[in-house]
Design a protein around this motif. Structure first.
Motif, PDB file in Angstrom:
ATOM      1  N   ASP A  94       0.999  -1.226   0.166  1.00 48.14           N
ATOM      2  CA  ASP A  94       0.222   0.077  -0.093  1.00 48.14           C
ATOM      3  C   ASP A  94       0.963   1.432   0.002  1.00 48.14           C
ATOM      4  OD1 ASP A  94      -3.084   1.027   1.522  1.00 48.14           O
ATOM      5  OD2 ASP A  94      -1.795   2.221   0.512  1.00 48.14           O
ATOM      6  N   VAL A  96       1.091   4.244   0.445  1.00 47.76           N
ATOM      7  CA  VAL A  96       0.283   5.561   1.308  1.00 47.76           C
ATOM      8  C   VAL A  96       1.109   6.959   0.620  1.00 47.76           C
ATOM      9  CG1 VAL A  96      -0.512   6.458   3.181  1.00 47.76           C
ATOM     10  CG2 VAL A  96      -0.475   3.903   2.857  1.00 47.76           C
ATOM     11  N   ARG A 120      -2.070  -1.789  -3.972  1.00 51.20           N
ATOM     12  CA  ARG A 120      -3.131  -1.078  -3.987  1.00 51.20           C
ATOM     13  C   ARG A 120      -3.275   0.173  -3.506  1.00 51.20           C
ATOM     14  NH1 ARG A 120      -6.740   2.096  -1.568  1.00 51.20           N
ATOM     15  NH2 ARG A 120      -5.188   1.935   0.189  1.00 51.20           N
ATOM     16  N   GLU A 125      -1.999   8.037  -5.768  1.00 47.56           N
ATOM     17  CA  GLU A 125      -0.857   7.371  -5.585  1.00 47.56           C
ATOM     18  C   GLU A 125      -0.569   6.385  -6.941  1.00 47.56           C
ATOM     19  OE1 GLU A 125      -2.617   5.414  -2.206  1.00 47.56           O
ATOM     20  OE2 GLU A 125      -2.037   7.034  -0.728  1.00 47.56           O
ATOM     21  N   CYS A 177      -6.261   1.841   4.022  1.00 46.05           N
ATOM     22  CA  CYS A 177      -5.174   0.847   4.368  1.00 46.05           C
ATOM     23  C   CYS A 177      -5.889  -0.381   4.921  1.00 46.05           C
ATOM     24  CB  CYS A 177      -4.506   1.683   5.609  1.00 46.05           C
ATOM     25  SG  CYS A 177      -3.607   2.979   5.344  1.00 46.05           S
TER      26      CYS A 177
HETATM   27 MG   LIG Z   1      -4.570   4.963   1.740  1.00 51.37          MG
END
Ligand SMILES: [Mg+2]
Ligand SMILES: Nc1ncnc2c1ncn2[C@@H]1O[C@H](COP(=O)(O)OP(=O)(O)O)[C@@H](O)[C@H]1O
Ligand SMILES: Cc1ncsc1CCOP(=O)(O)O
Length: 245
Positions: A94, A96, A120, A125, A177
């Motif tokens: 992830d 972020v 993901r 992003e 998340c």
């Molecule tokens: Mg996120």
């Protein structure tokens, strides 16, 4: 079709109770652990370098979420990925907020060279990675999921677009998340060939439970608690194969 896919994976999770080791950011650790428990998985969160490889080796999926980083956590992430690769365990990234700092983007790009099973992220992003989702998937032999008002999943060839979820899901920190953690549990009960379907099923489950929670919650505060209830009820009802809605 996605309903059945989700129900089948939820049944597997109830049967197998997969352990998911989570190296995740300090903002979302509690919600992530509770969402994994609610869906039927078993979370762990240690990031100590002396034990992170063992925790990973004894799990069925590894989540790497780079939301909050420090040098010790970066060392732990590398050690955990090595352990996942040595033990043929899927690791899920992830990335972020990589669109907010060049150094964070560069770090994510370094991690992606280690070929996560799944990447993901939200649209900002994933677009920060500089290539379209299908090319990103093909180049790194990953499943790429781009989430938001609409979710898009690809393995570089197949594509799936999901129109699920609710706007309230973007008003509570950690839903994305925790969503990556949930789809890690779905990947934990399938082999590599099944990861595309697992990600579709995981995002379908997340989105439908978000819709159910939004119908009941009065606002973001109640929503954060209600989505936990809803994903639990959904996972429990899967054993009787009732539809998610
Ligand atoms: Mg996120
Ligand atoms: N505006 C929206 N409408 C419907 N669903 C949404 C919306 N924003 C987010 N979601 C749901 O929340 C999930 C994760 O949210 P997203 O905002 O993409 O992640 P992040 O929190 O990491 O930015 C999505 O997969 C989707 O189900
Ligand atoms: C606000 C914030 N800052 C660093 S990690 C984090 C949580 C992000 O959670 P999500 O990606 O699920 O919105």
């Amino acid at each position: 079709m996605n309903e059945d896919l989700a129900s089948r994976h939820l049944n597997l999770i109830q049967d197998q109770r997969p352990a998911v080791h989570c190296l995740t950011n300090t903002v979302v650790q509690s919600l992530t652990a509770n969402m994994l428990l609610a869906v039927g998985a078993i979370p762990s969160m240690s990031s100590d370098i002396s034990e992170v490889a063992d925790f990973t080796a004894r799990s069925q999926a590894l989540l790497v979420n780079i939301g909050t980083l420090d040098p010790l956590r970066k060392n732990a992430i590398q050690a955990a990925i090595t352990s996942a690769q040595e033990n043929n365990i899927p690791w899920i990234l992830d990335p972020v907020l990589i669109d907010r700092a060049p150094v964070r983007l560069a770090y994510a790009q370094e991690l992606i060279k280690r070929e996560p099973a799944v990447i993901r992220g939200n649209a900002g992003e994933i677009s920060a990675l500089g290539s379209d989702p299908k090319s990103l998937a093909r180049d790194n032999r990953s499943i790429v999921a781009v989430t938001g008002a609409t979710d898009f999943v690809t393995d570089g060839n197949r594509e799936s677009t999901l129109h699920v979820g609710h706007e309230l899901m973007s008003r509570v920190t950690g839903i994305g998340c925790a969503g990556t953690a949930v789809l890690s549990a779905f990947c934990a009960v399938t082999d590599t060939a099944g990861h595309f379907d697992a990600v579709v099923a995981g995002l379908h489950t997340l989105g439908k439970t978000g819709e159910n929670a939004a119908r009941k919650a009065s606002g973001p505060g109640a929503f954060a608690a209600t989505i936990l209830d809803e994903i639990y009820f959904t996972s429990q009802s899967s054993s009787t194969e009732r539809p998610l809605t």
